[in-house]
Design a protein around this motif. Structure first.
Motif: not given
Length: 378
Positions: A209, A229, A232-233, A276
């Protein structure tokens, strides 16, 4: 009526009145300093609170709940292997996430329970400096080089100071070693690999992130930045599965949060901070409605947030007012800072060390203050 307490109240009121009465509103430097203070706070809130501090608070809360202090402290006894004892003492602040206030009673506790003075002093010195929150924020705000330097410096100098204390008080330590009390073995509620994966998922969410754009628009680092991202997901989904399988959270609640995050990602494709924030808001609600370890995790996270975030905000506002943002001036002219602690001379380093020895910074507030000092010419 207590006249003494009333007089104190009157003095405080008069002091506040005189300060406001003579407030130099309209003075160019003062007005600019106020603007700088608010601008720095706004920048911190946008760039660092959601992406950096919120995940770090959850990690620190998890550390305090799921990693036993006894599992760390049992290696600090005066009869333990010296290399192991100093090694554990110098890095255990990262695991325990202690601040400068918390470390004092912990130091007193481990020393009174049999820890050697050298390792206990090493822990006392390195604990706040190598605090996981402080290291993350230092690397995020001041750069990865200073973040690594802070961690390594804390480790090295804590060992040096601990060895000096052991040498100075070696006679007393020899006597104490005869009566050392062994710490109890910690109870293991789940296999270590499960705990490791749980922490890894949160740490990787934090890392990706905050993954910054590299200078080159090609290569591995840029590829990772382009997919930050998505990565991150994926690690957030990994955390969600862990919470369902090993922490007993309701799968349908986790599914609702995941669908909410996906929906906001589609609505705000250019504003990844929105989904987020939705994800962490959902995690907070999820843990708040749970029981057992999950609720203890949220309580510990909130304790760190309640203790640190208001002080950090005050520190940011104060740093912005006094020193301004990098490239801007606050109420203190940059030339004063450059004259006093500019360069890397022995005089500048001694002045900085001497001044710092008489100051107390609440946990993490030293980072924005240092950022302002560097920007002003330190």
């Amino acid at each position: 009526m207590n006249l003494k307490s009333e007089w104190k109240s009157l003095v405080v009121i008069l002091a506040a009145f005189v300060g406001i009465f003579y407030l130099p509103v309209g003075n160019v430097r003062f007005d600019h300093s106020i603007t700088e203070s608010l601008a720095l706070a706004k920048w911190y809130a946008r760039e660092h609170v959601l992406l950096c501090l919120v995940p770090a608070f959850f990690i620190a809360g998890a550390i305090s709940i799921f990693i036993s202090q006894a599992a760390v402290m049992k290696y600090l006894g005066s009869k333990a292997n010296r290399m192991l004892a100093y090694g554990v003492a110098s890095v255990s602040g990262t695991v325990l996430a202690v601040c400068s206030c918390t470390v004092l009673p912990l130091f007193a506790g481990i020393y009174s329970r049999g820890a050697g003075l050298g390792p206990a002093t090493a822990f006392l010195y390195s604990g706040p400096a190598i605090n996981v929150l402080a290291i993350i924020l230092t690397a995020r705000i001041l750069g990865i080089e200073l973040g690594i330097a802070r961690a390594l410096g804390a480790i090295v100098f804590s060992i040096v100071i601990g060895l000096l204390m052991h040498f100075i008080f070696r006679a007393e330590e020899a006597e104490k070693a005869k009566n050392e009390i062994a710490l109890p073995e910690p109870e293991e509620t789940r296999p270590i690999w499960k705990t490791a994966l749980y922490f890894a998922s949160m740490i990787l969410v934090l890392v990706f992130a905050n993954w910054g754009r590299p200078l080159e628009n090609s290569g591995l680092w840029f590829t990772l930045f382009s997919a930050k991202w998505i990565l991150t997901s994926l690690f957030a989904a990994m955390l969600a599965v862990i919470l369902v399988l090993w922490f007993g959270m309701k799968w349908w609640k986790v599914a609702i949060i995941a669908l909410s995050v996906a929906m906001f990602s589609l609505i705000f494709p250019q504003k990844p901070l929105v989904p987020f924030a939705v994800g962490f808001a959902g995690l907070t609600i999820l843990a708040g409605t749970a029981h057992g370890e999950a609720r203890e995790w949220l309580d510990a996270t909130w304790e760190y947030t309640r203790m640190i975030l208001p002080l950090l905000l005050i520190g940011v506002l104060l740093a912005g007012f006094l020193l301004g943002r990098p490239g801007e001036e606050g109420i203190i002219p940059s030339r004063w800072i450059a004259d006093f602690v500019g360069g890397n001379s022995l005089q500048a380093n001694f002045a900085a060390a001497f001044a710092g020895a008489f100051m107390y910074f609440a946990t993490l507030t030293e980072v924005p203050i240092l950022q302002g000092l560097i920007g002003a010419g330190m």
